[in-house]
Motif scaffolding. Structure first.
Motif, PDB file in Angstrom:
ATOM      1  N   THR A 186     127.157   2.808  24.236  1.00  0.00           N
ATOM      2  CA  THR A 186     127.896   3.435  26.115  1.00  0.00           C
ATOM      3  C   THR A 186     128.059   4.415  25.960  1.00  0.00           C
ATOM      4  O   THR A 186     127.650   5.792  25.863  1.00  0.00           O
ATOM      5  CB  THR A 186     129.315   2.661  25.517  1.00  0.00           C
ATOM      6  OG1 THR A 186     129.837   3.886  25.187  1.00  0.00           O
ATOM      7  CG2 THR A 186     129.640   1.159  24.709  1.00  0.00           C
ATOM      8  N   ALA A 187     127.671   4.294  27.701  1.00  0.00           N
ATOM      9  CA  ALA A 187     128.055   5.423  28.631  1.00  0.00           C
ATOM     10  C   ALA A 187     129.251   6.124  28.241  1.00  0.00           C
ATOM     11  O   ALA A 187     130.105   6.653  29.142  1.00  0.00           O
ATOM     12  CB  ALA A 187     127.578   5.359  29.733  1.00  0.00           C
ATOM     13  N   ASP A 188     130.939   5.212  27.752  1.00  0.00           N
ATOM     14  CA  ASP A 188     132.124   6.040  28.592  1.00  0.00           C
ATOM     15  C   ASP A 188     132.553   7.273  28.269  1.00  0.00           C
ATOM     16  O   ASP A 188     133.294   7.612  28.670  1.00  0.00           O
ATOM     17  CB  ASP A 188     132.802   4.665  27.345  1.00  0.00           C
ATOM     18  CG  ASP A 188     133.166   3.236  27.739  1.00  0.00           C
ATOM     19  OD1 ASP A 188     132.301   2.783  28.416  1.00  0.00           O
ATOM     20  OD2 ASP A 188     133.454   2.500  26.802  1.00  0.00           O
ATOM     21  N   ASP A 189     131.574   7.943  26.829  1.00  0.00           N
ATOM     22  CA  ASP A 189     132.610   9.184  26.641  1.00  0.00           C
ATOM     23  C   ASP A 189     131.664  10.148  27.074  1.00  0.00           C
ATOM     24  O   ASP A 189     132.032  11.181  28.050  1.00  0.00           O
ATOM     25  CB  ASP A 189     131.891   8.799  25.305  1.00  0.00           C
ATOM     26  CG  ASP A 189     133.515   8.613  24.084  1.00  0.00           C
ATOM     27  OD1 ASP A 189     134.154   7.972  25.060  1.00  0.00           O
ATOM     28  OD2 ASP A 189     133.175   8.288  22.735  1.00  0.00           O
ATOM     29  N   LEU A 190     130.238   9.753  27.759  1.00  0.00           N
ATOM     30  CA  LEU A 190     129.778  10.329  28.597  1.00  0.00           C
ATOM     31  C   LEU A 190     130.134  10.510  30.012  1.00  0.00           C
ATOM     32  O   LEU A 190     130.269  11.738  30.376  1.00  0.00           O
ATOM     33  CB  LEU A 190     127.628  10.453  28.805  1.00  0.00           C
ATOM     34  CG  LEU A 190     127.588   9.473  27.488  1.00  0.00           C
ATOM     35  CD1 LEU A 190     126.217   9.488  27.431  1.00  0.00           C
ATOM     36  CD2 LEU A 190     127.253  10.654  26.465  1.00  0.00           C
ATOM     37  N   VAL A 191     130.447   9.622  30.552  1.00  0.00           N
ATOM     38  CA  VAL A 191     131.137   9.307  32.074  1.00  0.00           C
ATOM     39  C   VAL A 191     131.941  10.504  31.785  1.00  0.00           C
ATOM     40  O   VAL A 191     132.509  11.371  32.893  1.00  0.00           O
ATOM     41  CB  VAL A 191     131.593   7.961  32.699  1.00  0.00           C
ATOM     42  CG1 VAL A 191     131.966   8.158  33.619  1.00  0.00           C
ATOM     43  CG2 VAL A 191     129.883   7.065  32.362  1.00  0.00           C
ATOM     44  N   LYS A 192     133.072  10.147  30.784  1.00  0.00           N
ATOM     45  CA  LYS A 192     134.247  10.651  31.108  1.00  0.00           C
ATOM     46  C   LYS A 192     134.134  12.542  30.727  1.00  0.00           C
ATOM     47  O   LYS A 192     135.165  12.885  30.963  1.00  0.00           O
ATOM     48  CB  LYS A 192     135.342  10.302  29.722  1.00  0.00           C
ATOM     49  CG  LYS A 192     135.891   8.521  29.989  1.00  0.00           C
ATOM     50  CD  LYS A 192     136.704   8.377  28.217  1.00  0.00           C
ATOM     51  CE  LYS A 192     136.626   7.376  29.495  1.00  0.00           C
ATOM     52  NZ  LYS A 192     138.029   6.325  27.492  1.00  0.00           N
ATOM     53  N   ASN A 193     133.183  12.342  29.596  1.00  0.00           N
ATOM     54  CA  ASN A 193     133.345  13.855  29.942  1.00  0.00           C
ATOM     55  C   ASN A 193     132.330  15.008  31.185  1.00  0.00           C
ATOM     56  O   ASN A 193     132.957  16.572  31.668  1.00  0.00           O
ATOM     57  CB  ASN A 193     132.704  14.252  28.317  1.00  0.00           C
ATOM     58  CG  ASN A 193     133.529  14.040  27.098  1.00  0.00           C
ATOM     59  OD1 ASN A 193     134.256  14.746  27.320  1.00  0.00           O
ATOM     60  ND2 ASN A 193     132.515  14.061  26.193  1.00  0.00           N
ATOM     61  N   VAL A 194     131.853  13.651  31.522  1.00  0.00           N
ATOM     62  CA  VAL A 194     131.022  14.379  32.948  1.00  0.00           C
ATOM     63  C   VAL A 194     132.522  14.807  34.039  1.00  0.00           C
ATOM     64  O   VAL A 194     132.745  15.421  34.700  1.00  0.00           O
ATOM     65  CB  VAL A 194     130.248  13.356  33.861  1.00  0.00           C
ATOM     66  CG1 VAL A 194     129.716  14.204  34.894  1.00  0.00           C
ATOM     67  CG2 VAL A 194     128.982  13.318  32.911  1.00  0.00           C
ATOM     68  N   LEU A 195     133.269  14.089  34.057  1.00  0.00           N
ATOM     69  CA  LEU A 195     134.036  13.833  34.871  1.00  0.00           C
ATOM     70  C   LEU A 195     135.276  14.636  34.833  1.00  0.00           C
ATOM     71  O   LEU A 195     135.956  15.259  35.192  1.00  0.00           O
ATOM     72  CB  LEU A 195     134.934  11.920  35.350  1.00  0.00           C
ATOM     73  CG  LEU A 195     134.744  11.039  35.960  1.00  0.00           C
ATOM     74  CD1 LEU A 195     134.878   9.551  35.463  1.00  0.00           C
ATOM     75  CD2 LEU A 195     134.082  11.403  36.706  1.00  0.00           C
ATOM     76  N   LEU A 196     135.409  15.298  33.365  1.00  0.00           N
ATOM     77  CA  LEU A 196     136.016  16.345  32.990  1.00  0.00           C
ATOM     78  C   LEU A 196     135.577  17.899  32.974  1.00  0.00           C
ATOM     79  O   LEU A 196     136.365  18.495  32.955  1.00  0.00           O
ATOM     80  CB  LEU A 196     136.617  16.449  30.979  1.00  0.00           C
ATOM     81  CG  LEU A 196     137.566  15.092  31.366  1.00  0.00           C
ATOM     82  CD1 LEU A 196     137.688  14.799  29.648  1.00  0.00           C
ATOM     83  CD2 LEU A 196     139.329  15.280  31.753  1.00  0.00           C
ATOM     84  N   GLY A 197     134.161  17.444  33.166  1.00  0.00           N
ATOM     85  CA  GLY A 197     133.639  18.938  34.307  1.00  0.00           C
ATOM     86  C   GLY A 197     133.237  19.929  33.037  1.00  0.00           C
ATOM     87  O   GLY A 197     133.036  20.951  32.904  1.00  0.00           O
ATOM     88  N   HIS A 198     132.507  19.040  31.857  1.00  0.00           N
ATOM     89  CA  HIS A 198     132.335  20.067  30.959  1.00  0.00           C
ATOM     90  C   HIS A 198     130.435  19.823  30.618  1.00  0.00           C
ATOM     91  O   HIS A 198     130.375  19.171  31.300  1.00  0.00           O
ATOM     92  CB  HIS A 198     132.260  18.562  29.604  1.00  0.00           C
ATOM     93  CG  HIS A 198     133.825  18.136  29.117  1.00  0.00           C
ATOM     94  ND1 HIS A 198     133.547  17.975  27.603  1.00  0.00           N
ATOM     95  CD2 HIS A 198     134.535  19.137  29.414  1.00  0.00           C
ATOM     96  CE1 HIS A 198     135.460  18.093  27.749  1.00  0.00           C
ATOM     97  NE2 HIS A 198     135.937  18.276  28.378  1.00  0.00           N
ATOM     98  N   ARG A 199     130.548  20.867  30.649  1.00  0.00           N
ATOM     99  CA  ARG A 199     129.302  21.530  31.265  1.00  0.00           C
ATOM    100  C   ARG A 199     127.641  20.932  30.504  1.00  0.00           C
ATOM    101  O   ARG A 199     126.699  20.778  30.636  1.00  0.00           O
ATOM    102  CB  ARG A 199     128.958  23.164  31.443  1.00  0.00           C
ATOM    103  CG  ARG A 199     129.498  23.812  32.154  1.00  0.00           C
ATOM    104  CD  ARG A 199     129.860  25.150  31.677  1.00  0.00           C
ATOM    105  NE  ARG A 199     128.048  25.715  32.247  1.00  0.00           N
ATOM    106  CZ  ARG A 199     128.012  27.064  32.304  1.00  0.00           C
ATOM    107  NH1 ARG A 199     129.164  27.756  31.617  1.00  0.00           N
ATOM    108  NH2 ARG A 199     126.455  27.487  31.965  1.00  0.00           N
TER     109      ARG A 199
END
Length: 215
Positions: A186-199
């Motif tokens: 799933t993309a859930d963790d990927l999306v959340k970390n992008v929205l948190l600004g992780h590089r």
């Protein structure tokens, strides 16, 4: 309600990103050549807002829309070198650079670029695809480092697990050994970390590269 643009919303990762954003109550604009009809029906059934905007990365015409708070580039193709350069490198760079000034003026913005794990490795029979992935990878690294000290706009390099997508199938046909795929990614963790600004989000590209060379 914040708005996110998603390229490749009819593909495997694009679809998953759209659904993750909708579950987080974002308004999503799908930038694709054809409308993601089933996603639109699902969004309506869940009282979520999903809008389709025609966008062909092969002949990029920038959409005249309100600047998004987030942009996820998930589109990629395996085709001729010219088409891959346009869709995998030139068009997404133009799209991202078109919204960066507005994001910076607004003081917020999140950009996530989905990349092949082994884009810098010259695997047999994948030279053209690797070239486009490597070009986008290094451009994204440069932009991510450039934006990091400037404020609240960030660019994330996203390395998803190998998934049973159409693109992965086409790439696997060129390899002597089929890659191991995640069964229910799933993309859930990927999306959340992008929205948190992780590089850097997802699998560590160095470890992914080593595993490929050993496999």
């Amino acid at each position: 309600m914040k708005t996110a643009w998603v390229t490749g919303a009819t593909g495997f990762w694009g679809r998953n990103v759209v659904m993750s954003l909708l579950r987080l109550d974002w308004r999503v604009v799908a930038l694709t050549r054809s409308p993601p009809e089933d996603l639109i029906v699902w969004a309506r059934s869940q009282n979520k807002e999903l809008v389709w905007q025609h966008c062909d990365l092969r002949l990029l015409q920038l959409p005249e829309l309100e600047t998004p708070s987030a942009l996820f580039h998930c589109a990629a193709v395996f085709d001729t070198l010219e088409t891959m350069m346009q869709v995998n490198v030139i068009a997404p760079i133009q799209l991202i650079e078109s919204v960066l000034p507005q994001m910076q003026a607004a003081g917020e913005g999140r950009i996530g670029i989905f990349l092949g794990q082994n884009g810098r490795i010259g695997l047999p029979n994948l030279g053209h695809f690797s070239a486009t992935q490597g070009a986008m990878w290094t451009w994204a690294e440069s932009q991510s480092r450039t934006l990091a000290p400037l404020g609240n706009v960030s660019l994330s390099l996203v390395f998803p697990p190998r998934a049973p997508s159409d693109l992965q199938g086409k790439l696997a046909e060129k390899l002597t050994k089929p890659p191991k795929l995640s069964t229910r990614p799933t993309a859930d963790d990927l999306v959340k970390n992008v929205l948190l600004g992780h590089r850097c989000v997802g699998r560590r590209p160095v470890l992914a590269g080593i595993s490929t060379l050993l496999w």
